[in-house]
Design a protein around this motif. Structure first.
Motif, PDB file in Angstrom:
ATOM      1  N   PRO A 103       0.844  -1.207   0.000  1.00  0.00           N
ATOM      2  CA  PRO A 103       0.000   0.000   0.000  1.00  0.00           C
ATOM      3  C   PRO A 103       0.879   1.256   0.000  1.00  0.00           C
ATOM      4  CG  PRO A 103      -0.753  -1.582   1.641  1.00  0.00           C
ATOM      5  CD  PRO A 103       0.558  -2.087   1.152  1.00  0.00           C
ATOM      6  N   LYS A 104       0.445   2.258  -0.743  1.00  0.00           N
ATOM      7  CA  LYS A 104       1.215   3.507  -0.800  1.00  0.00           C
ATOM      8  C   LYS A 104       0.276   4.701  -0.788  1.00  0.00           C
ATOM      9  CE  LYS A 104       1.750   3.350  -5.888  1.00  0.00           C
ATOM     10  NZ  LYS A 104       1.119   2.043  -6.138  1.00  0.00           N
ATOM     11  N   GLY A 105       0.774   5.786  -0.194  1.00  0.00           N
ATOM     12  CA  GLY A 105      -0.006   7.013  -0.127  1.00  0.00           C
ATOM     13  C   GLY A 105       0.074   7.802  -1.419  1.00  0.00           C
ATOM     14  N   GLU A 106      -0.603   8.940  -1.435  1.00  0.00           N
ATOM     15  CA  GLU A 106      -0.669   9.763  -2.640  1.00  0.00           C
ATOM     16  C   GLU A 106       0.689  10.289  -3.080  1.00  0.00           C
ATOM     17  OE1 GLU A 106      -3.473  12.849  -2.027  1.00  0.00           O
ATOM     18  OE2 GLU A 106      -5.211  11.500  -1.885  1.00  0.00           O
ATOM     19  N   THR A 107       1.586  10.479  -2.128  1.00  0.00           N
ATOM     20  CA  THR A 107       2.889  11.060  -2.462  1.00  0.00           C
ATOM     21  C   THR A 107       3.935  10.007  -2.829  1.00  0.00           C
ATOM     22  OG1 THR A 107       3.634  11.052  -0.152  1.00  0.00           O
ATOM     23  CG2 THR A 107       2.472  13.014  -0.941  1.00  0.00           C
ATOM     24  N   TYR A 165       5.104   6.927  -5.340  1.00  0.00           N
ATOM     25  CA  TYR A 165       4.770   6.392  -6.657  1.00  0.00           C
ATOM     26  C   TYR A 165       5.160   4.929  -6.842  1.00  0.00           C
ATOM     27  CZ  TYR A 165       9.613   7.834  -7.681  1.00  0.00           C
ATOM     28  OH  TYR A 165      10.978   8.016  -7.650  1.00  0.00           O
ATOM     29  N   ASP A 166       5.923   4.370  -5.910  1.00  0.00           N
ATOM     30  CA  ASP A 166       6.231   2.944  -5.995  1.00  0.00           C
ATOM     31  C   ASP A 166       6.622   2.429  -4.614  1.00  0.00           C
ATOM     32  OD1 ASP A 166       6.379   0.532  -7.233  1.00  0.00           O
ATOM     33  OD2 ASP A 166       8.162   0.955  -8.428  1.00  0.00           O
ATOM     34  N   ARG A 167       6.017   1.323  -4.221  1.00  0.00           N
ATOM     35  CA  ARG A 167       6.337   0.711  -2.932  1.00  0.00           C
ATOM     36  C   ARG A 167       6.087  -0.783  -3.052  1.00  0.00           C
ATOM     37  NH1 ARG A 167       3.552   0.119   2.335  1.00  0.00           N
ATOM     38  NH2 ARG A 167       5.179  -0.066   3.911  1.00  0.00           N
ATOM     39  N   TYR A 168       7.147  -1.586  -2.829  1.00  0.00           N
ATOM     40  CA  TYR A 168       7.021  -3.029  -2.987  1.00  0.00           C
ATOM     41  C   TYR A 168       8.122  -3.730  -2.209  1.00  0.00           C
ATOM     42  CZ  TYR A 168      10.812  -2.373  -6.393  1.00  0.00           C
ATOM     43  OH  TYR A 168      11.998  -2.032  -6.989  1.00  0.00           O
ATOM     44  N   LYS A 169       8.022  -5.063  -2.119  1.00  0.00           N
ATOM     45  CA  LYS A 169       9.085  -5.836  -1.501  1.00  0.00           C
ATOM     46  C   LYS A 169       9.352  -7.088  -2.322  1.00  0.00           C
ATOM     47  CE  LYS A 169       6.270  -8.481   1.841  1.00  0.00           C
ATOM     48  NZ  LYS A 169       6.083  -8.800   3.287  1.00  0.00           N
ATOM     49  N   VAL A 170      10.585  -7.578  -2.218  1.00  0.00           N
ATOM     50  CA  VAL A 170      10.994  -8.784  -2.922  1.00  0.00           C
ATOM     51  C   VAL A 170      11.658  -9.705  -1.917  1.00  0.00           C
ATOM     52  CG1 VAL A 170      12.399  -9.760  -4.781  1.00  0.00           C
ATOM     53  CG2 VAL A 170      11.374  -7.484  -5.047  1.00  0.00           C
ATOM     54  N   ALA A 171      11.265 -10.964  -1.898  1.00  0.00           N
ATOM     55  CA  ALA A 171      11.857 -11.962  -1.005  1.00  0.00           C
ATOM     56  C   ALA A 171      12.831 -12.839  -1.788  1.00  0.00           C
ATOM     57  CB  ALA A 171      10.771 -12.819  -0.374  1.00  0.00           C
ATOM     58  N   GLY A 223      16.156 -16.296   2.596  1.00  0.00           N
ATOM     59  CA  GLY A 223      15.494 -15.671   3.742  1.00  0.00           C
ATOM     60  C   GLY A 223      15.610 -14.163   3.788  1.00  0.00           C
ATOM     61  N   ALA A 224      16.434 -13.581   2.920  1.00  0.00           N
ATOM     62  CA  ALA A 224      16.575 -12.124   2.877  1.00  0.00           C
ATOM     63  C   ALA A 224      15.399 -11.510   2.123  1.00  0.00           C
ATOM     64  CB  ALA A 224      17.883 -11.740   2.204  1.00  0.00           C
ATOM     65  N   GLU A 225      15.196 -10.216   2.314  1.00  0.00           N
ATOM     66  CA  GLU A 225      14.197  -9.506   1.536  1.00  0.00           C
ATOM     67  C   GLU A 225      14.565  -8.033   1.467  1.00  0.00           C
ATOM     68  OE1 GLU A 225      10.363 -10.039   3.393  1.00  0.00           O
ATOM     69  OE2 GLU A 225      10.560  -8.175   4.520  1.00  0.00           O
ATOM     70  N   VAL A 226      14.018  -7.356   0.452  1.00  0.00           N
ATOM     71  CA  VAL A 226      14.240  -5.922   0.310  1.00  0.00           C
ATOM     72  C   VAL A 226      12.892  -5.242   0.140  1.00  0.00           C
ATOM     73  CG1 VAL A 226      14.580  -6.104  -2.198  1.00  0.00           C
ATOM     74  CG2 VAL A 226      15.459  -4.105  -0.968  1.00  0.00           C
ATOM     75  N   GLU A 227      12.763  -4.091   0.783  1.00  0.00           N
ATOM     76  CA  GLU A 227      11.549  -3.288   0.641  1.00  0.00           C
ATOM     77  C   GLU A 227      11.942  -1.943   0.033  1.00  0.00           C
ATOM     78  OE1 GLU A 227       8.210  -1.164   3.474  1.00  0.00           O
ATOM     79  OE2 GLU A 227       8.844  -3.209   3.966  1.00  0.00           O
ATOM     80  N   VAL A 228      11.251  -1.553  -1.020  1.00  0.00           N
ATOM     81  CA  VAL A 228      11.542  -0.318  -1.748  1.00  0.00           C
ATOM     82  C   VAL A 228      10.369   0.632  -1.585  1.00  0.00           C
ATOM     83  CG1 VAL A 228      12.021   0.682  -4.020  1.00  0.00           C
ATOM     84  CG2 VAL A 228      12.963  -1.563  -3.416  1.00  0.00           C
ATOM     85  N   ASP A 229      10.668   1.894  -1.272  1.00  0.00           N
ATOM     86  CA  ASP A 229       9.640   2.917  -1.088  1.00  0.00           C
ATOM     87  C   ASP A 229      10.135   4.202  -1.748  1.00  0.00           C
ATOM     88  OD1 ASP A 229       7.716   4.696  -0.300  1.00  0.00           O
ATOM     89  OD2 ASP A 229       7.845   4.253   1.830  1.00  0.00           O
ATOM     90  N   MET A 230       9.533   4.562  -2.906  1.00  0.00           N
ATOM     91  CA  MET A 230       9.976   5.734  -3.659  1.00  0.00           C
ATOM     92  C   MET A 230       8.822   6.699  -3.860  1.00  0.00           C
ATOM     93  SD  MET A 230      12.519   4.001  -6.512  1.00  0.00           S
ATOM     94  CE  MET A 230      11.332   2.774  -7.087  1.00  0.00           C
ATOM     95  N   GLY A 231       9.128   7.991  -3.763  1.00  0.00           N
ATOM     96  CA  GLY A 231       8.076   8.982  -3.949  1.00  0.00           C
ATOM     97  C   GLY A 231       8.585  10.387  -3.752  1.00  0.00           C
ATOM     98  N   GLU A 232       7.658  11.325  -3.580  1.00  0.00           N
ATOM     99  CA  GLU A 232       8.018  12.718  -3.389  1.00  0.00           C
ATOM    100  C   GLU A 232       8.828  12.890  -2.110  1.00  0.00           C
ATOM    101  OE1 GLU A 232       4.599  15.236  -3.518  1.00  0.00           O
ATOM    102  OE2 GLU A 232       3.829  14.337  -5.373  1.00  0.00           O
ATOM    103  N   GLY A 233       9.882  13.634  -2.215  1.00  0.00           N
ATOM    104  CA  GLY A 233      10.706  13.918  -1.038  1.00  0.00           C
ATOM    105  C   GLY A 233      11.883  12.986  -0.870  1.00  0.00           C
ATOM    106  N   GLY A 234      11.818  11.797  -1.505  1.00  0.00           N
ATOM    107  CA  GLY A 234      12.958  10.896  -1.382  1.00  0.00           C
ATOM    108  C   GLY A 234      12.576   9.431  -1.468  1.00  0.00           C
ATOM    109  N   SER A 235      13.582   8.612  -1.304  1.00  0.00           N
ATOM    110  CA  SER A 235      13.402   7.168  -1.426  1.00  0.00           C
ATOM    111  C   SER A 235      14.038   6.452  -0.244  1.00  0.00           C
ATOM    112  CB  SER A 235      14.013   6.660  -2.733  1.00  0.00           C
ATOM    113  OG  SER A 235      13.460   7.322  -3.848  1.00  0.00           O
TER     114      SER A 235
END
Length: 239
Positions: free
Chosen positions: A144-148, A150-156, A160-172
């Motif tokens: 789920p991502k807010g209005e600001t 533009y991309d938010r996801y995770k990869v497993a 057992g490792a995983e990465v979560e990416v959160d990109m949008g206005e103001g930074g990443s």
């Protein structure tokens, strides 16, 4: 009495994340040098031992059985954060044997091992780095991502490792949750090389178990912590 036993138990299970440089390894394992300026290979297990040569950053070393984890050593990185570990006998790619400090060794490769001309569609450098060690486990999961944002996801990944990416206005923000066995010290060395290497006037601090690095212009930051027994590496950049 029960409280004392609980305290001792928690100390024993939490301490290794900060007290020892690298997780478990054994004779025959191949470990990578994560010291930016290289590691000195010495004739004896001592910082005053005769220098044989300097093993370059990113080099592979093969662990030898002799004297395994018997002689302790430590290096203070900045006030409040000391990498503790042992001298270990290793063999270099060209057959030289000697002792190095295992505080700058890891089963993980260095971020510099990633090819500069990688034209794959894997995604961020964090995704590419984790995929270099283990295949992805299924497709990426959109979050789920807010209005600001533009991309938010995770990869497993299968290890057992995983990465979560959160990109949008103001930074990443990019969060790596390492597979069990990776230590705080390893995550610190990996994150610093991946995210802060080209930054100037970096301020390094540690507070309440969280290691923080902030660039002089406050545009880039990195945090290392332990949550539920898993080492987290958070890398942020402001627009």
């Amino acid at each position: 009495m029960k409280n004392n036993a609980l305290f001792l138990f928690l100390t024993l299970i939490l301490l290794p994340s900060f007290a020892f440089s690298i997780g478990t390894y054994a004779a025959g394992d191949k470990l990578t040098v994560h010291a930016a300026s290289g590691l000195i290979l010495r004739e004896t297990a001592s910082p005053t031992g005769t220098k044989i040569l300097t093993v370059e950053y990113g080099s592979l070393l093969i662990v030898q059985a002799e004297g395994l984890k018997k002689t302790a050593h430590s290096v203070t990185v900045f006030p409040g954060f000391t990498i503790k570990g042992f001298w270990v006998k290793v063999k270099t790619a060209n057959g030289k044997t000697g002792f190095v400090f295992d505080g700058y060794l890891s089963k993980y490769k260095t971020p510099g091992s990633l090819p500069n001309d990688d034209d794959s569609d894997v995604g961020t450098i964090q995704e590419r780095y984790l995929k270099m060690h283990s295949p992805a486990k299924g497709a990426k999961v959109n979050l789920p991502k807010g209005e600001t944002r533009y991309d938010r996801y995770k990869v497993a990944y299968t290890n057992g490792a995983e990465v979560e990416v959160d990109m949008g206005e103001g930074g990443s923000s990019y969060t790596i949750r390492f597979n069990p066995g990776i230590t705080v010290e390893e995550a610190y060395l990996i994150g610093k090389a991946m995210w802060m290497e080209d930054e100037e006037n970096v301020k390094s601090t540690i507070s309440k178990g969280v290691i923080s690095l902030m660039s002089g212009d406050e545009m880039s930051a990195m945090y290392v912590s332990v949550k539920n027994g898993i080492v987290n590496l958070v890398m942020q950049h402001a627009d």
